[in-house]
Motif scaffolding. Structure first.
Motif, PDB file in Angstrom:
ATOM      1  N   SER A 343       0.830  -1.206   0.000  1.00 54.96           N
ATOM      2  CA  SER A 343       0.000   0.000   0.000  1.00 54.96           C
ATOM      3  C   SER A 343       0.864   1.256   0.000  1.00 54.96           C
ATOM      4  O   SER A 343       0.432   2.325  -0.445  1.00 54.96           O
ATOM      5  CB  SER A 343      -0.918   0.006   1.224  1.00 54.96           C
ATOM      6  OG  SER A 343      -0.158  -0.017   2.427  1.00 54.96           O
ATOM      7  N   LYS A 344       2.109   1.140   0.477  1.00 55.67           N
ATOM      8  CA  LYS A 344       3.011   2.293   0.507  1.00 55.67           C
ATOM      9  C   LYS A 344       3.309   2.792  -0.903  1.00 55.67           C
ATOM     10  O   LYS A 344       3.509   3.987  -1.111  1.00 55.67           O
ATOM     11  CB  LYS A 344       4.308   1.929   1.229  1.00 55.67           C
ATOM     12  CG  LYS A 344       4.137   1.703   2.728  1.00 55.67           C
ATOM     13  CD  LYS A 344       5.477   1.426   3.401  1.00 55.67           C
ATOM     14  CE  LYS A 344       5.299   1.224   4.903  1.00 55.67           C
ATOM     15  NZ  LYS A 344       6.587   0.949   5.575  1.00 55.67           N
ATOM     16  N   THR A 345       3.363   1.860  -1.852  1.00 56.13           N
ATOM     17  CA  THR A 345       3.599   2.257  -3.247  1.00 56.13           C
ATOM     18  C   THR A 345       2.451   3.105  -3.758  1.00 56.13           C
ATOM     19  O   THR A 345       2.650   4.097  -4.471  1.00 56.13           O
ATOM     20  CB  THR A 345       3.759   1.012  -4.130  1.00 56.13           C
ATOM     21  OG1 THR A 345       4.756   0.154  -3.571  1.00 56.13           O
ATOM     22  CG2 THR A 345       4.175   1.397  -5.543  1.00 56.13           C
ATOM     23  N   THR A 346       1.233   2.739  -3.381  1.00 60.05           N
ATOM     24  CA  THR A 346       0.048   3.464  -3.841  1.00 60.05           C
ATOM     25  C   THR A 346      -0.110   4.801  -3.124  1.00 60.05           C
ATOM     26  O   THR A 346      -0.617   5.771  -3.697  1.00 60.05           O
ATOM     27  CB  THR A 346      -1.215   2.612  -3.622  1.00 60.05           C
ATOM     28  OG1 THR A 346      -0.943   1.266  -4.029  1.00 60.05           O
ATOM     29  CG2 THR A 346      -2.381   3.146  -4.432  1.00 60.05           C
ATOM     30  N   GLU A 347       0.337   4.861  -1.884  1.00 62.55           N
ATOM     31  CA  GLU A 347       0.163   6.073  -1.075  1.00 62.55           C
ATOM     32  C   GLU A 347       0.896   7.277  -1.645  1.00 62.55           C
ATOM     33  O   GLU A 347       0.587   8.416  -1.288  1.00 62.55           O
ATOM     34  CB  GLU A 347       0.638   5.814   0.360  1.00 62.55           C
ATOM     35  CG  GLU A 347      -0.321   4.943   1.159  1.00 62.55           C
ATOM     36  CD  GLU A 347       0.277   4.505   2.490  1.00 62.55           C
ATOM     37  OE1 GLU A 347       1.408   4.952   2.804  1.00 62.55           O
ATOM     38  OE2 GLU A 347      -0.372   3.726   3.195  1.00 62.55           O
ATOM     39  N   ILE A 348       1.845   7.042  -2.543  1.00 66.86           N
ATOM     40  CA  ILE A 348       2.600   8.166  -3.106  1.00 66.86           C
ATOM     41  C   ILE A 348       1.681   9.106  -3.886  1.00 66.86           C
ATOM     42  O   ILE A 348       1.963  10.299  -4.026  1.00 66.86           O
ATOM     43  CB  ILE A 348       3.749   7.652  -4.010  1.00 66.86           C
ATOM     44  CG1 ILE A 348       4.728   8.794  -4.327  1.00 66.86           C
ATOM     45  CG2 ILE A 348       3.213   7.025  -5.279  1.00 66.86           C
ATOM     46  CD1 ILE A 348       5.992   8.337  -5.011  1.00 66.86           C
ATOM     47  N   TYR A 349       0.545   8.584  -4.369  1.00 65.84           N
ATOM     48  CA  TYR A 349      -0.368   9.427  -5.145  1.00 65.84           C
ATOM     49  C   TYR A 349      -1.084  10.453  -4.278  1.00 65.84           C
ATOM     50  O   TYR A 349      -1.615  11.440  -4.803  1.00 65.84           O
ATOM     51  CB  TYR A 349      -1.381   8.554  -5.898  1.00 65.84           C
ATOM     52  CG  TYR A 349      -0.734   7.713  -6.955  1.00 65.84           C
ATOM     53  CD1 TYR A 349      -0.242   8.281  -8.132  1.00 65.84           C
ATOM     54  CD2 TYR A 349      -0.555   6.342  -6.779  1.00 65.84           C
ATOM     55  CE1 TYR A 349       0.389   7.516  -9.095  1.00 65.84           C
ATOM     56  CE2 TYR A 349       0.068   5.565  -7.739  1.00 65.84           C
ATOM     57  CZ  TYR A 349       0.543   6.154  -8.894  1.00 65.84           C
ATOM     58  OH  TYR A 349       1.178   5.392  -9.843  1.00 65.84           O
TER      59      TYR A 349
END
Length: 369
Positions: A343-349
């Motif tokens: 989810s950390k990868t997605t949180e960058i948005y």
């Protein structure tokens, strides 16, 4: 705003980006602050080493300071074989072939196999065919300093090289190199590049060719990577459910994404006109459409849309995720749609979402000026 003109140039056998501008003391001081910037006393020009990510880095650094004119800047194919390095001797060449076969048996992707193979090859050639049983960790440190950093390669490239070399030595016995203590460069925090909805509409509306337009629509409407798009087949479409099955995407994982009705209608028109046999998007001689041709289609669409940014097809995927977030889509669903493991990868948005940023109130608003 003051302007810098970026052009392709060469320093010996090394591709560089020259930075041209009329003499201006303040502007010169700004240019000097860019990491890796050099002054060529013979040509009387400032320059930086060329890498694929260099333009993006420069746009980020000079944003709000000066305007960059990169209309004369072209992409340079940097060869993986450098003439100043010696050829590999047969024993080491055999070791790399065995390493390549091992990766293929482990089902590593073709791009990863090539990246790691080239990384190990260049590392061993840099060490002038030193026996792998004599290689130590300090050799990697020297390679990083005298080869990667000296040529201005990016941190992501450095990470790829470290990963490839580490994996190579994991399969060796009786060696001095300790892959367990291999250092890694500090990870760069780079925000995703996002287009506005208006810019996306202009890009998707630019192609007059139905096939080209539909490819770009799929990239944005489904948040696809380039390789995922050209691997699509009609059997992956679940029309009744309004879903698209993305097979064996990054990380060898399948995932399902939503298919908007407007895209299905365009797909019907396309099928009647082109009647593809196996893949949804096929080349002129059959088989999947090439990534290189897709990149060219996208480049022309961006130019026709009048967008002066170093836009790549992957920007549509970033824009898809960001626009979903701005519409109120739960981050967990976006993670599933993009196929992110963490989810950390997605949180960058959340860092580039216009809706999120607009909710932040500046303390200036509290001042009675």
């Amino acid at each position: 705003m003051k302007k810098l003109v970026l052009k392709n140039d060469w320093m010996g056998k090394k591709p560089v980006i020259s930075i041209e501008f009329p003499y201006d003391f303040q502007l010169k001081e700004v240019v000097k602050q860019f990491p890796g910037c050099n002054w060529d006393t013979r040509k009387k020009v400032w320059w930086v080493a060329y890498t694929e990510n260099k333009l993006s880095e420069m746009l980020q650094f000079f944003k709000g300071k000066v305007w960059l004119d990169y209309s004369g800047l072209k992409r340079v194919e940097i060869p993986t074989i450098f003439p100043e390095l010696p050829d590999l001797v047969d024993p080491l060449d055999d070791e790399i072939r065995k390493f390549e076969d091992w990766m293929r048996n482990k089902r590593y992707s073709g791009s990863t196999v090539k990246t790691y193979r080239d990384a190990v090859s260049i590392f061993l050639r840099f060490l002038e065919n030193k026996s792998i049983r004599e290689i130590e960790n300090q050799d990697l440190e020297r390679f990083n300093k005298e080869y990667i950093l000296a040529r201005g390669y990016s941190g992501s490239y450095q990470n790829q090289v470290v990963n490839g070399i580490k994996l190579f030595f994991q399969n060796r016995r009786g060696i001095k190199f300790n892959h367990e203590i291999v250092y890694r460069p500090k990870k760069e925090k780079v925000l995703p590049n996002v287009l506005s909805k208006e810019e996306v509409a202009r890009i998707l509306g630019s192609p007059t060719n139905l096939k080209h337009r539909l490819m770009l629509m799929f990239l944005y409407a489904c948040g696809l990577r380039r390789a995922e798009l050209i691997g699509l087949k009609f059997e992956h479409i679940q029309r009744e459910r309004g879903l698209l099955l993305v097979k064996q995407a990054k990380g060898k994982q399948d995932r399902v994404v939503t298919l908007p009705e407007s895209l299905l209608k365009e797909l019907e028109k396309y099928y009647k006109s082109y009647k593809p046999k196996e893949y949804i998007f096929e080349g002129q001689k059959g088989g999947p459409y090439s990534e290189k041709s897709l990149a060219e289609v996208f480049k022309k669409a961006v130019q026709k849309a009048g967008i002066n940014k170093p836009v790549t097809p992957h920007w549509l995927r970033h824009s898809y995720a960001t626009h979903l977030l701005e519409r109120g889509t739960d981050l967990r669903y976006i993670q599933e749609l993009l196929g992110h493991k963490s989810s950390k990868t997605t949180e960058i948005y959340t860092h580039v979402s216009q809706k999120s940023l607009q909710q932040v109130k500046s303390p200036l608003e509290d001042l009675n000026l």
